[in-house]
Design an enzyme around this catalytic site. Structure first.
Site, PDB file in Angstrom:
ATOM      1  N   SER A  59      22.063 -21.020 -28.674  1.00  0.00           N
ATOM      2  CA  SER A  59      23.066 -21.812 -27.950  1.00  0.00           C
ATOM      3  C   SER A  59      23.032 -21.456 -26.458  1.00  0.00           C
ATOM      4  O   SER A  59      21.997 -21.593 -25.818  1.00  0.00           O
ATOM      5  CB  SER A  59      24.440 -21.571 -28.580  1.00  0.00           C
ATOM      6  OG  SER A  59      25.368 -22.561 -28.206  1.00  0.00           O
TER       7      SER A  59
ATOM      8  N   ASP B  86      23.853 -29.914 -36.926  1.00  0.00           N
ATOM      9  CA  ASP B  86      24.512 -29.314 -35.755  1.00  0.00           C
ATOM     10  C   ASP B  86      25.476 -30.313 -35.132  1.00  0.00           C
ATOM     11  O   ASP B  86      25.098 -31.412 -34.748  1.00  0.00           O
ATOM     12  CB  ASP B  86      23.451 -28.892 -34.735  1.00  0.00           C
ATOM     13  CG  ASP B  86      23.992 -27.945 -33.669  1.00  0.00           C
ATOM     14  OD1 ASP B  86      25.205 -27.991 -33.391  1.00  0.00           O
ATOM     15  OD2 ASP B  86      23.195 -27.163 -33.123  1.00  0.00           O
TER      16      ASP B  86
ATOM     17  N   HIS C  84      25.086 -25.373 -36.490  1.00  0.00           N
ATOM     18  CA  HIS C  84      24.778 -24.805 -35.182  1.00  0.00           C
ATOM     19  C   HIS C  84      24.303 -23.356 -35.278  1.00  0.00           C
ATOM     20  O   HIS C  84      23.831 -22.802 -34.287  1.00  0.00           O
ATOM     21  CB  HIS C  84      26.016 -24.884 -34.285  1.00  0.00           C
ATOM     22  CG  HIS C  84      25.760 -24.528 -32.861  1.00  0.00           C
ATOM     23  ND1 HIS C  84      24.813 -25.168 -32.078  1.00  0.00           N
ATOM     24  CD2 HIS C  84      26.310 -23.570 -32.056  1.00  0.00           C
ATOM     25  CE1 HIS C  84      24.803 -24.644 -30.871  1.00  0.00           C
ATOM     26  NE2 HIS C  84      25.694 -23.665 -30.829  1.00  0.00           N
TER      27      HIS C  84
END
Length: 328
Positions: free
Chosen positions: A98, A232, A260
């Site tokens: 991320s 996600d 995610h």
């Protein structure tokens, strides 16, 4: 992360927490926004069987200090270079999840001489789209709203509600338990302030601002792996396709039944992918002359499709890149 002991060093007067496990080629694991080193717990033992694993708490997160400081992507990359230097580590395969993916890309760009490979996990920096929950951090009332949500009674109610929703058999609610953990960290006003500084540097009301698109061509001589969860809801899986277009030589893995946090949804598969990626690729070697040629040539045009029966026409810069990748 099991019995792995959290260690602390001081860099530039600030405490930096990290864990270290295993031996072998070094993996630097960088967590995402509002998370900490514990996001890697499901995979550390598996990865440590063949690698030295370094998983730090980024500044402003976890057990690391949360000062009024530089929370830019470049600042984080500098901090990782300095932490590795203090730990006596010269080169790493940098793995970023991320927001940590954005830091990983910046690290590889700023310090190619210290980067052997680049692995991105549901990474930021590959397109503008991002969940409205992150964009909301840039709004004027964020700090106050999070302060209210962090009050004991309300915080416990929200956490319980998110946990109940996560248990529903719906892909859209898969990562709500992780959201609850992030909200829990917001009890500390210093953590809330750090997150706000981080997000304002990479996101505005239209979405992500920082992108690797204009520098992706520099990855041509560096092995790159991209892992994403098909479900996600934080950063859309189509950004994995963006990565494939920007870096055609990259290995791209999209995991079904994952959100995610694919490294938590499928830890065995994730560790297998990362281990194989390291084992099957040569570490990048830095050449100042080659780096200069990349910068002088700039982004490389894709091959021109030829008529049937004729070889495709390759622009000169592409041919040069291919020679460089092969070590010529």
């Amino acid at each position: 992360m099991g019995a792995t002991t959290v260690q602390v060093v001081e860099v530039h007067g600030h405490r930096r927490a990290y864990v270290r496990a295993g031996s072998g080629p070094v993996l630097l694991l960088l967590h995402g926004l509002g998370c900490d080193r514990t996001t890697w717990e499901p995979v550390v033992e598996r990865l440590a069987e063949r690698h030295t694993v370094i998983a730090p708490d980024l500044l402003g997160h976890g057990l690391s200090d949360k000062p009024r400081a530089d929370y830019s992507v470049g600042g984080y990359a500098n901090g990782m270079r300095d932490l590795l230097t203090v730990l006596g580590i010269d080169k790493v395969t940098v793995v970023g999840h991320s927001f940590g993916g954005g830091v990983a890309m910046q690290f590889a760009y700023q310090f190619p001489e210290r980067t052997e490979r680049l692995a991105l996990v549901a990474s930021g920096g590959l397109g503008p789209e991002v969940t409205p929950l992150i964009r909301a951090v840039t709004t004027p009332g964020y700090h106050q709203a999070m302060g209210v949500l962090s009050l004991p009674g309300l915080r416990h109610a929200v956490r319980g509600g998110l946990g109940a929703l996560e248990r529903l058999p719906l892909s859209a609610t898969r990562d709500l338990g992780e959201v609850a953990d992030i909200l829990e960290s917001f009890r500390d006003p210093r953590a809330r302030a750090a997150i706000r500084h981080v997000v304002r540097g990479v996101v505005d009301w239209r979405g992500q601002v920082v992108t690797m698109a204009d520098r992706a061509y520099l990855t041509a001589a560096m092995p790159m792996c991209v892992v994403w969860g098909r479900d996600d809801r934080v950063i859309p899986v189509r950004h994995a396709e963006n990565a494939a277009r920007l870096a055609p030589a990259a290995r791209v893995e999209v995991l079904d039944d994952a959100g995610h946090f694919p490294h938590k949804d499928h830890p065995e598969r994730f560790a297998e992918i990362l281990t194989d990626f390291v084992a099957s690729t040569r570490p990048a070697t830095y050449s100042r002359a080659r780096w200069r040629r990349y910068l002088v040539d700039g982004p490389v045009a894709p091959p021109v499709q030829a008529e049937a029966g004729r070889a495709p026409v390759q622009p000169v810069p592409v041919a040069r890149v291919l020679r460089l990748v092969r070590g010529a």
